[in-house]
Design a protein around this motif. Structure first.
Motif, mmCIF file in Angstrom:
data_model
loop_
_atom_site.group_PDB
_atom_site.id
_atom_site.type_symbol
_atom_site.label_atom_id
_atom_site.label_comp_id
_atom_site.label_asym_id
_atom_site.label_seq_id
_atom_site.Cartn_x
_atom_site.Cartn_y
_atom_site.Cartn_z
ATOM 1 N N GLY A 199 2.689 4.317 10.965
ATOM 2 C CA GLY A 199 3.689 4.766 10.008
ATOM 3 C C GLY A 199 4.333 6.079 10.423
ATOM 4 N N ARG A 200 5.581 6.258 10.014
ATOM 5 C CA ARG A 200 6.324 7.480 10.299
ATOM 6 C C ARG A 200 7.137 7.883 9.077
ATOM 7 N N GLY A 201 7.169 9.189 8.799
ATOM 8 C CA GLY A 201 8.147 9.732 7.871
ATOM 9 C C GLY A 201 7.917 9.480 6.404
ATOM 10 N N GLY A 202 6.699 9.318 5.951
ATOM 11 C CA GLY A 202 6.455 9.140 4.528
ATOM 12 C C GLY A 202 6.724 7.725 4.058
ATOM 13 N N LEU A 203 6.572 7.505 2.753
ATOM 14 C CA LEU A 203 6.719 6.174 2.173
ATOM 15 C C LEU A 203 8.170 5.881 1.822
ATOM 16 N N ARG A 204 8.528 4.613 1.924
ATOM 17 C CA ARG A 204 9.839 4.191 1.444
ATOM 18 C C ARG A 204 9.832 4.144 -0.079
ATOM 19 N N GLU A 205 10.997 3.988 -0.664
ATOM 20 C CA GLU A 205 11.141 4.186 -2.105
ATOM 21 C C GLU A 205 10.199 3.313 -2.930
ATOM 22 N N THR A 206 10.146 2.014 -2.643
ATOM 23 C CA THR A 206 9.292 1.131 -3.442
ATOM 24 C C THR A 206 7.831 1.504 -3.288
ATOM 25 N N ALA A 207 7.411 1.778 -2.050
ATOM 26 C CA ALA A 207 6.019 2.154 -1.807
ATOM 27 C C ALA A 207 5.698 3.488 -2.473
ATOM 28 N N GLU A 208 6.656 4.398 -2.460
ATOM 29 C CA GLU A 208 6.443 5.693 -3.102
ATOM 30 C C GLU A 208 6.234 5.526 -4.603
ATOM 31 N N GLN A 209 7.012 4.661 -5.213
ATOM 32 C CA GLN A 209 6.863 4.409 -6.642
ATOM 33 C C GLN A 209 5.504 3.798 -6.951
ATOM 34 N N LEU A 210 5.058 2.877 -6.093
ATOM 35 C CA LEU A 210 3.738 2.284 -6.289
ATOM 36 C C LEU A 210 2.640 3.332 -6.139
ATOM 37 N N ALA A 211 2.773 4.178 -5.122
ATOM 38 C CA ALA A 211 1.770 5.220 -4.903
ATOM 39 C C ALA A 211 1.698 6.155 -6.105
#
Length: 469
Positions: free
Chosen positions: A125-137
């Motif tokens: 992985g690179r650069g943090g989570l994408r939007e959907t994954a960030e919301q889930l996290a």
């Protein structure tokens, strides 16, 4: 010490190992260790049978590990649901195994969740989570289990979103970590830097290393090493029948001032807690030091202190000309030195820095982040190991960069990290104690990097103990 390996080294080792095994063997080994740890966690929450388990599944092998582990839990009776972030790219064999074991896929998390498996992004992985994954996290903290408690979050290999090789954690627009916060991380084959150093280490929670047969295939030099209790025990000087105060080592302490006498008392206290047999104090706080520590031999100046095997200089010393003179005298001594606090501020003076770099005897500097910035002209940044090693090479010194995960770097490029740090140490005076203990270890004959690593380890343990009393 436990070695910590970069992603490229782990990838190379995995490729070499997989060439000797039937296809899929490595993933099955990882999944077995992951499922075992999850089952133990579920046992503490009412058992595996009927336990609601949620898999957050990304598109790579990390998602495959989660799916196969979920299949093993489903075969033991857990109610396993998989939320696929990219259904078209989910690991096909792992998904088939989950469904065959009775697991199911869902479009949204179930109402009740005892355990969440974070299989969103792995070491690629690179650069943090994408939007959907960030919301889930972000939503993980809201999930509750059958017992009403928050769901236990288990990261697969590394918490998704962290910078694996540096331990840095990207922030979202709101300034919060754009990564998963895990209670437990099950790492496969080897530790990665994000599990040992930087803000990512705090997101990993408790780390369990699963042996998948990778160790013999890891080549080259580890990124860093994690200091362990057994190392400190092995390094600690041993007393013999003929030991006496001078043969155990004498440490000189040039700290404190009329303005800051407590710094002298604390640094001398740290030195007395170490293995040396005698402490000589030199400075204007000598009356207070002797009052608190009557075994100390005290004088007013470094030049009058007498023979020592190591010096500690800087804590509460001040930055006036008198302090600069004392620092110059310490640097002129052909013995190891520890430089802390005001001594580091004085080093910004070019002539003192030049004198430092010309020394042959070992040097240890102990900056916190602000002191590091004054020395370097820039903050440590996201890669604290690389920053520590750059400063060590420039100063020709061992650098102990203080923090929750203190990093020790040597001029020749070796790095160590201390796992015992605690926020309880973020208080005035604790660094003075650390410097004194470190000086005592140097005077007792430990090499500079071992002395720094041992002092940091014990200092962290003491901070944890103090926080509990």
């Amino acid at each position: 010490m436990t070695p910590v390996w970069r992603v490229a080294d782990i990838r190379t080792a995995e490729k070499a190992l997989m060439a000797t095994l039937p296809p899929g063997t490595l993933m099955q080994r990882a999944a077995a260790g992951l499922a075992r740890r999850c089952a133990l966690l579920l046992a503490d929450r009412g058992g595996v049978y009927a336990a609601p388990v949620l898999l957050l599944v990304g598109s790579g092998d990390n998602g495959g590990d989660a799916l196969y582990a979920g299949a093993r839990l489903a075969r033991r009776g857990a109610a396993v649901s998989a939320l696929l972030l990219d259904p078209d790219r989910a690991h096909a064999e792992g998904l088939a195994a989950l469904r065959a074991a009775g697991g199911r896929t869902v479009d949204r998390p179930p109402t009740l969740v005892d355990l969440v498996l974070d299989g969103i992004v792995g070491i690629g992985g690179r650069g943090g989570l994408r939007e959907t994954a960030e919301q889930l996290a972000a939503s993980l903290l809201r999930h509750r289990g059958r017992d009403g408690e928050r769901a236990t979050v288990v990261a697969v290999d590394v918490p998704s979103g962290v910078a694996v090789d540096t331990g840095a954690v990207p922030l979202n627009a709101a300034g919060r970590p754009n990564a998963v916060r895990a209670d437990v991380t099950v790492a496969f084959g080897a530790l990665k830097p994000a599990l040992a150093v930087g803000p990512a280490a705090a997101l990993a929670g408790q780390v369990e290393l699963v042996d998948i047969g990778l160790r013999p295939w890891l080549r080259g030099t580890p990124a860093l090493r994690v200091v362990e209790w057994s190392d400190v025990v092995d390094w600690w000087p041993r007393l013999g029948a003929s030991s006496e105060k001078y043969t155990r080592g004498v440490v000189g302490v040039a700290t404190g001032s009329a303005t800051y006498p407590g710094a002298a008392v604390l640094s001398v206290g740290g030195a007395l807690a170490g293995p040396t047999g005698l402490v000589r104090y030199a400075g204007s706080a000598r009356d207070e030091v002797v009052r608190q520590h009557p075994s100390v031999i005290a004088s007013g100046r470094v030049a009058d202190a007498g023979r020592v095997q190591a010096w500690v200089c800087g804590s509460g010393l001040g930055t006036d000309e008198r302090a600069a003179t004392e620092l110059r005298t310490v640097l002129a001594a052909p013995v190891p030195v520890v430089l802390d606090a005001d001594a580091l501020t004085l080093l910004v003076d070019g002539s003192l820095a030049d004198q430092l770099r010309r020394r042959d005897a070992p040097i240890v500097v102990t900056p916190h982040d602000r002191e590091f910035t004054r020395l370097c002209g820039e903050e440590p940044g996201g890669d604290r190991v690389a920053a520590t090693l750059r400063l060590a090479a420039w100063m020709n010194a061992v650098v102990l960069l203080k923090g929750d995960r203190t990093v020790i770097g040597t001029p020749d490029g070796r790095a160590y990290v201390n796992p015992t740090g605690t926020p309880a140490l973020a208080t005035g005076g604790t660094g003075d104690v650390l410097a004194g203990l470190l000086g005592s270890l140097l005077a007792a004959g430990l090499p500079a990097e071992r002395a720094a690593a041992a002092a940091a380890y014990l200092h962290g343990l003491a901070g944890r103990e103090a926080a509990h009393t």
